[in-house]
Enzyme design. Structure first.
Site, PDB file in Angstrom:
ATOM      1  N   GLY A  34      -4.751   1.352   0.261  1.00 30.38           N
ATOM      2  CA  GLY A  34      -4.753   0.670  -1.036  1.00 30.38           C
ATOM      3  C   GLY A  34      -4.846  -0.842  -0.899  1.00 30.38           C
ATOM      4  NE  ARG A  38       0.762  -1.536  -8.688  1.00 31.82           N
ATOM      5  CZ  ARG A  38       1.272  -0.294  -8.638  1.00 31.82           C
ATOM      6  NH1 ARG A  38       2.222   0.065  -9.489  1.00 31.82           N
ATOM      7  NH2 ARG A  38       0.849   0.572  -7.739  1.00 31.82           N
ATOM      8  CD  GLN A  98      -8.579   6.814   0.429  1.00 38.49           C
ATOM      9  OE1 GLN A  98      -7.667   6.039   0.747  1.00 38.49           O
ATOM     10  NE2 GLN A  98      -8.484   7.585  -0.642  1.00 38.49           N
ATOM     11  N   GLY A 103      -7.467   7.800  -4.481  1.00 33.71           N
ATOM     12  CA  GLY A 103      -6.138   8.371  -4.674  1.00 33.71           C
ATOM     13  C   GLY A 103      -5.506   8.903  -3.395  1.00 33.71           C
ATOM     14  CG  ASN A 253       4.117  -0.283  -6.276  1.00 33.83           C
ATOM     15  OD1 ASN A 253       3.448   0.169  -5.358  1.00 33.83           O
ATOM     16  ND2 ASN A 253       4.972   0.448  -6.969  1.00 33.83           N
ATOM     17  CE  LYS A 376       5.943 -31.115  24.342  1.00 25.91           C
ATOM     18  NZ  LYS A 376       4.592 -31.636  24.601  1.00 25.91           N
ATOM     19  CB  ALA A 405      21.807 -44.090  20.880  1.00 29.37           C
ATOM     20  CB  ALA A 448      20.493 -51.201  26.488  1.00 26.80           C
TER      21      ALA A 448
HETATM   22  C1  UD1 Z   1       2.921   6.936  -5.456  1.00 21.90           C
HETATM   23  C2  UD1 Z   1       3.113   8.385  -5.894  1.00 21.90           C
HETATM   24  C3  UD1 Z   1       4.344   8.474  -6.808  1.00 21.90           C
HETATM   25  C4  UD1 Z   1       5.552   7.968  -6.050  1.00 21.90           C
HETATM   26  C5  UD1 Z   1       5.312   6.570  -5.517  1.00 21.90           C
HETATM   27  C6  UD1 Z   1       6.440   6.193  -4.572  1.00 21.90           C
HETATM   28  C7  UD1 Z   1       0.934   9.463  -5.989  1.00 21.90           C
HETATM   29  C8  UD1 Z   1      -0.167   9.919  -6.866  1.00 21.90           C
HETATM   30  N1  UD1 Z   1       1.939   8.863  -6.604  1.00 21.90           N
HETATM   31  O1  UD1 Z   1       2.637   6.150  -6.598  1.00 21.90           O
HETATM   32  O2  UD1 Z   1       4.562   9.815  -7.209  1.00 21.90           O
HETATM   33  O3  UD1 Z   1       6.685   7.986  -6.912  1.00 21.90           O
HETATM   34  O4  UD1 Z   1       4.091   6.496  -4.772  1.00 21.90           O
HETATM   35  O5  UD1 Z   1       6.391   4.856  -4.196  1.00 21.90           O
HETATM   36  O6  UD1 Z   1       0.872   9.689  -4.795  1.00 21.90           O
HETATM   37  N2  UD1 Z   1      -3.182   4.834  -0.897  1.00 21.90           N
HETATM   38  C9  UD1 Z   1      -4.269   5.165  -0.091  1.00 21.90           C
HETATM   39  N3  UD1 Z   1      -5.436   5.532  -0.693  1.00 21.90           N
HETATM   40  C10 UD1 Z   1      -5.575   5.608  -2.046  1.00 21.90           C
HETATM   41  C11 UD1 Z   1      -4.460   5.273  -2.847  1.00 21.90           C
HETATM   42  C12 UD1 Z   1      -3.281   4.894  -2.230  1.00 21.90           C
HETATM   43  O7  UD1 Z   1      -4.192   5.109   1.124  1.00 21.90           O
HETATM   44  O8  UD1 Z   1      -6.676   5.963  -2.508  1.00 21.90           O
HETATM   45  C13 UD1 Z   1      -1.939   4.395  -0.243  1.00 21.90           C
HETATM   46  C14 UD1 Z   1      -1.547   2.993  -0.631  1.00 21.90           C
HETATM   47  O9  UD1 Z   1      -2.049   2.058   0.308  1.00 21.90           O
HETATM   48  C15 UD1 Z   1      -0.018   3.048  -0.603  1.00 21.90           C
HETATM   49  C16 UD1 Z   1       0.293   4.500  -0.886  1.00 21.90           C
HETATM   50  O10 UD1 Z   1      -0.893   5.231  -0.670  1.00 21.90           O
HETATM   51  O11 UD1 Z   1       0.492   2.723   0.676  1.00 21.90           O
HETATM   52  C17 UD1 Z   1       0.788   4.706  -2.313  1.00 21.90           C
HETATM   53  O12 UD1 Z   1      -0.176   4.248  -3.228  1.00 21.90           O
HETATM   54  P1  UD1 Z   1       0.261   3.519  -4.571  1.00 21.90           P
HETATM   55  O13 UD1 Z   1      -0.963   3.170  -5.324  1.00 21.90           O
HETATM   56  O14 UD1 Z   1       1.223   2.449  -4.293  1.00 21.90           O
HETATM   57  O15 UD1 Z   1       0.996   4.741  -5.333  1.00 21.90           O
HETATM   58  P2  UD1 Z   1       2.072   4.632  -6.495  1.00 21.90           P
HETATM   59  O16 UD1 Z   1       1.390   4.347  -7.776  1.00 21.90           O
HETATM   60  O17 UD1 Z   1       3.164   3.712  -6.100  1.00 21.90           O
HETATM   61 CA    CA Z   2       3.516   2.448  -4.314  1.00 20.58          CA
END
Ligand code: UD1
Ligand code: CA
Length: 519
Positions: A34, A38, A98, A103, A253, A376, A405, A448
């Site tokens: 991700g 935020r 990815q 997701g 986040n 240093k 000093a 000195a």
């Molecule tokens: C996610 C969970 C939520 C949980 C929360 C806990 C899902 C759908 N939701 O939400 O239930 O309560 O974490 O903190 O899983 N990531 C990827 N690839 C992607 C999307 C995300 O690798 O396509 C990684 C991000 O880098 C991150 C982690 O997955 O490290 C979580 O992603 P994030 O978008 O923060 O999920 P939340 O909305 O916090």
């Molecule tokens: Ca998260």
């Protein structure tokens, strides 16, 4: 795995649960693709640090303790930086890219497509939950194995569940599904049990289920969380177990949550050190990194930051007001209002207040570095002192020597740095300039105010300054009628008639005194 009736798993995970040795996971996957929009940052979210370690580093450190057959990291956004950081914390880690961030379910699907079906327990965690402890992961794996689940979800009950996926249980209290906040009904939003983002899966069932995750939700993403309902629908047992310490599952986040997690991580480290015998006067005003080590009876006073691989010895007292990075403070040493980097402070030595120790500084046993002193790449021998207002760069000072000093070790000629050596039992007079390369032999003194450009042999007095000349009556001639002239006239009258003699006699003691102020 034979399907069996889901049964409620409400007992909190404790250390008790993980006493029995759990099966070794076939893989741990850390999702870190991700962007972390935020965070509003140039740096990918999982590379933001707390307590001297990136969030990804924290996740991998916990994962490594499970000793999985395979460590996997999913990268996407800023993949080169994230992969390099993963490799640093987990050498040999398997990196899966990815391409589109579709997701968390999609991320896991990319792994199973790249690496094939993994038979055994697969743990999935997210790269943005840095407080998760290894022992909690171990307890989850243990619980998962004991229950024979297709998936076991680590959950937590929290005061404010907003932003998290909610754990929906059926009328019997068994896990039914996980609903993301964006897709939750008002009734579901009121649920205070949340998904941590950490799961133990049956690897083969996971590979099958992620293929069937749809993206027809509010965010248009393939949610890993949907795997729970899919597996349950297939008749497989699924479980949810609350973490013993809900604070561990805090996801980060944004920067507000980063600060909260940092404080919690810091507090946890400090409490471990306090239990190990270290005095921390004010934990809220003391910040340490994960790699800091401290001996029993070390004492840390408020406003102190201990960073990197800093080590504090027994009986040492650090603070208030110190910033130490990769610095060693030996036993019974004291450091007060100082900034020290890659420095080595010997037993019983004292540093500060208001000292700066730059990389390569070594302070010997019982030595003292005082107020407004910068060093240093310099060593100060046993019992030697640099008490006031000095710069010591590229130098070795022997034992039991005193640097007056305002002494400056003039190490830089505008092109290159040069070295200065000061022997044992040397007394450098105040305001001496030691113009490197130069050496002052054992037992030597400097006068000195000297600008020392040539070596001073052992036992010699180096004097290198203009002789003093007093121009008698100068003020009354040049500034007649001034308050200074009037004061001079009064002093002359009070002293009475003066015997004739040389106008500017310097006493031998004055000429040759080393001029070091008392310390
Ligand atoms: C996610 C969970 C939520 C949980 C929360 C806990 C899902 C759908 N939701 O939400 O239930 O309560 O974490 O903190 O899983 N990531 C990827 N690839 C992607 C999307 C995300 O690798 O396509 C990684 C991000 O880098 C991150 C982690 O997955 O490290 C979580 O992603 P994030 O978008 O923060 O999920 P939340 O909305 O916090
Ligand atoms: Ca998260």
């Amino acid at each position: 795995m034979p399907p069996k009736a889901p049964e409620p798993q409400m007992s909190a995970l404790t250390e008790e649960t993980c006493r029995v040795s759990e099966p070794r996971p076939v893989a741990v996957m850390v999702l870190a693709a991700g962007e972390g929009t935020r965070m509003k940052s140039r740096i990918p979210k999982v590379l933001h640090s707390l307590c001297g370690r990136s969030m990804l580093g924290h996740a991998l450190a916990a994962a490594r303790e499970l000793d999985p057959q395979r460590m996997v990291v999913v990268v996407g956004h800023d993949r080169d930086q994230v992969s390099a950081e993963a490799e640093r914390h987990a050498p040999g880690v398997c990196v899966v890219v990815q391409e589109t961030l579709a997701g968390t379910g999609h991320a896991v699907r990319m792994v199973t497509e790249a690496l094939g079906v993994m038979h055994g327990t697969v743990v999935v965690t997210y790269g943005d939950m840095p407080l998760l402890r290894a022992r909690t992961l171990r307890a989850l794996v243990q619980e998962h194995g004991a229950a024979g689940n297709a998936v076991t979800v680590l959950t937590a009950r929290v005061g404010d569940p907003s932003g998290y996926g909610r754990i929906v249980r059926d009328s019997r209290g068994s896990l039914a599904e996980i609903v993301e906040e964006a897709d939750a009904t008002p009734r579901q939003r009121a649920i205070d049990e949340i998904n941590s983002g950490c799961y133990a899966f049956d690897g083969a069932l996971l590979a099958d289920a992620v293929k069937r995750v749809a993206a027809g939700n509010a965010q248009g993403q393939e949610y890993l969380t949907d795997v729970v309902a899919i597996m349950r629908g297939d008749g497989h047992p699924v479980g949810a177990v609350p973490a013993a310490d809900p604070a561990e599952i805090q996801g980060v986040n944004d920067r507000v949550q980063l600060a909260q997690a940092h404080r919690a991580c810091n507090r946890r480290l400090l409490e471990d050190w306090m239990r190990a015998g270290v005095t921390i006067m004010d934990p809220a005003a003391t910040w340490i990194d994960v790699d800091v080590t401290m001996a029993p009876d070390a004492e840390i006073l408020p406003g102190t930051h201990l960073e990197g691989h800093t080590t504090i010895g027994s009986g040492a007292r650090v603070g208030p007001g110190c910033l130490l990075r990769d610095t060693t403070v030996a036993q019974d040493a004291t450091v007060l209002y100082a900034v020290c980097e890659s420095a080595d402070i010997g037993p019983g030595a004292s540093v500060g207040p208001f000292a700066r120790l730059r990389p390569g500084t070594r302070i010997g046993p019982g030595a003292h570095v005082g107020t407004f002193v910068e060093l240093k790449n310099a060593s100060v021998g046993d019992g030697s002192k640099v008490p006031h207002l000095s710069y010591v760069g590229d130098a070795d000072i022997g034992e039991h020597s005193n640097i007056g000093a305002a002494t400056v070790f003039v190490n830089y000629d505008g092109a290159a740095k040069h070295h200065t050596t000061v022997g044992d039992h040397v007394r450098i007079g105040s305001d001496t300039m030691l113009v490197a390369p130069v050496s002052v032999g054992d037992g030597a003194f400097t006068a000195a105010g000297s600008v020392i450009t040539e070596d001073v042999p052992p036992g010699a007095l180096g004097v290198a300054r203009g002789r003093q000349h007093n121009s008698e009556g100068w003020v009354e001639r040049r500034h007649p009628g001034s308050p200074s002239a009037a004061a001079a006239a009064r002093a002359r009258q009070a002293a009475g008639p003066q015997p004739a003699g040389p106008a500017s006699a310097e006493s031998p003691a004055h000429a040759e005194g080393e001029g070091t102020p008392g310390t």
